[in-house]
Design an enzyme around this catalytic site. Structure first.
Site, PDB file in Angstrom:
ATOM      1  N   GLU A 200       0.782  -1.197   0.062  1.00  0.00           N
ATOM      2  CA  GLU A 200       0.190   0.004  -0.105  1.00  0.00           C
ATOM      3  C   GLU A 200       0.704   0.967   0.263  1.00  0.00           C
ATOM      4  O   GLU A 200       0.485   2.239  -0.429  1.00  0.00           O
ATOM      5  CB  GLU A 200      -1.059  -0.138   1.083  1.00  0.00           C
ATOM      6  CG  GLU A 200      -2.098  -1.196   0.968  1.00  0.00           C
ATOM      7  CD  GLU A 200      -2.926  -1.134  -0.185  1.00  0.00           C
ATOM      8  OE1 GLU A 200      -3.425   0.237  -0.340  1.00  0.00           O
ATOM      9  OE2 GLU A 200      -2.881  -1.872  -0.948  1.00  0.00           O
TER      10      GLU A 200
ATOM     11  N   HIS B  96       1.256   3.356  -3.234  1.00  0.00           N
ATOM     12  CA  HIS B  96       0.295   3.997  -3.939  1.00  0.00           C
ATOM     13  C   HIS B  96       0.483   5.599  -3.926  1.00  0.00           C
ATOM     14  O   HIS B  96       0.088   6.078  -4.689  1.00  0.00           O
ATOM     15  CB  HIS B  96      -0.963   3.891  -2.982  1.00  0.00           C
ATOM     16  CG  HIS B  96      -1.851   2.714  -3.449  1.00  0.00           C
ATOM     17  ND1 HIS B  96      -2.815   2.843  -4.431  1.00  0.00           N
ATOM     18  CD2 HIS B  96      -1.906   1.347  -3.021  1.00  0.00           C
ATOM     19  CE1 HIS B  96      -3.318   1.677  -4.545  1.00  0.00           C
ATOM     20  NE2 HIS B  96      -2.799   0.807  -3.682  1.00  0.00           N
TER      21      HIS B  96
ATOM     22  N   GLU C 216      -7.611   0.537   7.021  1.00  0.00           N
ATOM     23  CA  GLU C 216      -8.414   0.095   5.642  1.00  0.00           C
ATOM     24  C   GLU C 216      -8.064  -1.229   5.190  1.00  0.00           C
ATOM     25  O   GLU C 216      -9.076  -2.198   5.019  1.00  0.00           O
ATOM     26  CB  GLU C 216      -7.760   1.027   4.444  1.00  0.00           C
ATOM     27  CG  GLU C 216      -8.483   0.862   3.100  1.00  0.00           C
ATOM     28  CD  GLU C 216      -7.680   1.432   1.717  1.00  0.00           C
ATOM     29  OE1 GLU C 216      -8.360   1.524   0.728  1.00  0.00           O
ATOM     30  OE2 GLU C 216      -6.386   1.704   2.119  1.00  0.00           O
ATOM     31  N   HIS C 217      -6.866  -1.738   5.008  1.00  0.00           N
ATOM     32  CA  HIS C 217      -6.555  -2.971   4.840  1.00  0.00           C
ATOM     33  C   HIS C 217      -5.752  -3.693   6.214  1.00  0.00           C
ATOM     34  O   HIS C 217      -4.738  -3.082   6.496  1.00  0.00           O
ATOM     35  CB  HIS C 217      -5.523  -3.208   3.674  1.00  0.00           C
ATOM     36  CG  HIS C 217      -6.000  -2.593   2.505  1.00  0.00           C
ATOM     37  ND1 HIS C 217      -6.792  -3.275   1.514  1.00  0.00           N
ATOM     38  CD2 HIS C 217      -5.831  -1.283   1.644  1.00  0.00           C
ATOM     39  CE1 HIS C 217      -6.848  -2.331   0.549  1.00  0.00           C
ATOM     40  NE2 HIS C 217      -6.538  -1.258   0.384  1.00  0.00           N
TER      41      HIS C 217
ATOM     42  N   HIS D  66     -51.842  14.599  15.314  1.00  0.00           N
ATOM     43  CA  HIS D  66     -51.356  13.074  15.424  1.00  0.00           C
ATOM     44  C   HIS D  66     -52.450  12.170  16.045  1.00  0.00           C
ATOM     45  O   HIS D  66     -52.965  11.159  15.721  1.00  0.00           O
ATOM     46  CB  HIS D  66     -50.086  12.647  16.037  1.00  0.00           C
ATOM     47  CG  HIS D  66     -48.838  13.342  15.137  1.00  0.00           C
ATOM     48  ND1 HIS D  66     -48.576  14.432  14.624  1.00  0.00           N
ATOM     49  CD2 HIS D  66     -47.881  12.371  14.694  1.00  0.00           C
ATOM     50  CE1 HIS D  66     -47.676  14.513  13.847  1.00  0.00           C
ATOM     51  NE2 HIS D  66     -47.101  13.180  13.937  1.00  0.00           N
TER      52      HIS D  66
END
Length: 440
Positions: free
Chosen positions: A264, A267, A334-335, A427
């Site tokens: 990762e 990225h 995330e992962h 109501h």
């Protein structure tokens, strides 16, 4: 070449402020970004295609015409013809696995039960009428993202699905992404990206049909546009810079662990990648292996990984597996890659993660591309309250009910009492009328 810096933290010795920084990871300065994005949004809302084309030329370098915003049938055919058969076969396999996994998420269309005699209540699932699927292109082309977004949207039965992705300077869209969209059953692709694409999908232009919801990852400008347009459109699951935690014990293969750690990180420089372990011998071996792995990467990716190892990445040393798990749940990755002797035993103890990949073979790239689990995941700690993208992101629930005379006679007095207490006379009167009508 300067020596590689790899952050190293002993969790129990971190001062509170340093620990907070580690948990927070990257946080963009949104004030400047939002000012720029607000101007783009207003421009597209007011001038439509004209503004969209100008921002596409300025930001993506692509000179398009209004007729060229939407990908044509000829462009789809050319992409199919151009695509390497090996890549096409890989996409077919990946999409088949993604479809099989997500098919299990499709809910029963409706259900109902008798709450009490004569009172029937249930729920019904229906697809969102229209969605925009955002596929980024800033650091590469991502047909896998197309597959991860299009497949659950199609399975959900969304009638109108549109992919948007930035064009290259030549005005074309990545061929593999176009083929992936068609393999999934999506026919509409727009050549647009950034904040201008989010604005166009929200308000519509002469060439772009507005949608109800936008799903998909993007850069800080895309994320800012979604935040600013919340209320005008559903911005979907938040997805920022990529991040991972590799959780391991003494049984982990150091080279395998090192390779997973940098996945990762490649990225971008704002990604986060941490190895969390109480096994100091594994951590030491990983630190020795990483430089040689990084050295084999192309310069751009090597630079990204080096930035992450010295920035939002590194090694977190803990005193025990228990402490490692507590940190993982606090960080909410995330992962999450679990490389331990008995990974399934840990699964019930993992509360906050976008995805959990268990064992030596469930590599992050397998999850990203081909296992079938969705790789569009919440980041920046949002896994504490958000989920991976799936079929239900493209659907909505409606409750429904039916009440017989017997049921109304039993529950209408309760409604009257509660309505009067909450000071809603209309109501109370409506419920009383139903009761009186039954008793007449």
């Amino acid at each position: 070449m300067s020596e590689l810096k790899i952050n190293s933290y002993v969790l129990s010795e971190l001062p509170p402020e340093k620990r907070r920084q580690l948990i927070r990871r990257v946080r963009a300065n949104n004030s400047n970004v939002e000012g720029v994005v607000r101007g783009i949004i207003d421009d597209v809302q007011q001038r439509g295609d004209e503004a969209l084309l100008e921002h596409t030329l300025r930001l993506d370098g692509a000179a398009l015409t209004a007729n060229g915003i939407r990908v044509s049938e000829e462009e789809f055919a050319a992409a199919q013809e151009k695509l390497d058969p090996k890549l096409a076969a890989a996409l077919e396999t990946a999409i088949a696995n993604i479809r099989k996994h997500h098919s299990a998420q499709v809910p029963q269309e409706s259900w109902m039960h008798e709450v009490r005699p004569g009172v029937i209540a249930g729920e019904r699932w229906t697809p969102i009428a229209s969605v925009g699927l955002y596929v980024p292109r800033g650091k590469g082309s991502f047909p896998s993202v197309v597959a991860m977004l299009c497949t659950p949207a199609v399975l959900a039965g969304v009638p109108e699905i549109a992919v948007c992705t930035p064009p290259g300077p030549d005005g074309t869209v990545d061929a593999a992404s176009l083929v992936a969209a068609r393999m999934c059953g999506v026919k509409t692709v727009y050549k647009m990206g950034g904040a201008q694409a989010v604005a166009a999908l929200t308000y519509g232009t002469q060439s772009v049909t507005p949608v109800e919801k936008i799903v998909g990852p993007g850069n800080q400008y895309v994320s800012a546009a979604k935040r600013l347009l919340y209320g005008a459109i559903d911005p979907g699951t938040p997805a920022g810079p990529s991040e991972s935690i590799i959780l391991c014990d003494g049984s982990a293969d150091p080279e395998l662990t090192a390779r997973e750690l940098i996945v990762e990180a490649e990225h971008g420089p704002d990604s986060a990648a941490l190895l969390v372990t109480h096994a100091d011998e594994v951590a030491a071996a990983v630190v020795k292996i990483i430089p040689s792995l990084i050295a084999k990467l192309p310069p751009k990716r090597r630079g990204f990984v080096e930035s992450v190892m010295a920035g939002y990445g590194g090694i977190v040393h803990t005193s025990s597996l228990r402490e490692s798990l507590a940190f993982v749940n606090e960080w909410a990755p995330e992962h999450l890659r679990v490389i331990t002797e008995s990974p399934f035993e840990l699964l019930p103890r993992i509360q906050h993660a976008g995805e959990v990949l268990l064992g030596s073979n469930a590599s992050i790239p397998l999850g990203n591309f081909v296992i079938g689990v969705n790789a569009i995941l919440p980041t920046a700690g949002m896994a504490r309250s958000q989920s991976c993208v799936g079929v239900l992101d493209f659907m909505k629930r409606s409750g429904f009910a039916y009440v017989t005379d017997e049921g109304a006679a039993a529950i209408a007095p309760v409604a009257v009492t509660l309505a009067e207490y909450e000071d809603f006379p209309a109501h109370a009167a409506a419920a009383q009328y139903v009761l009186d009508r039954i008793n007449r």
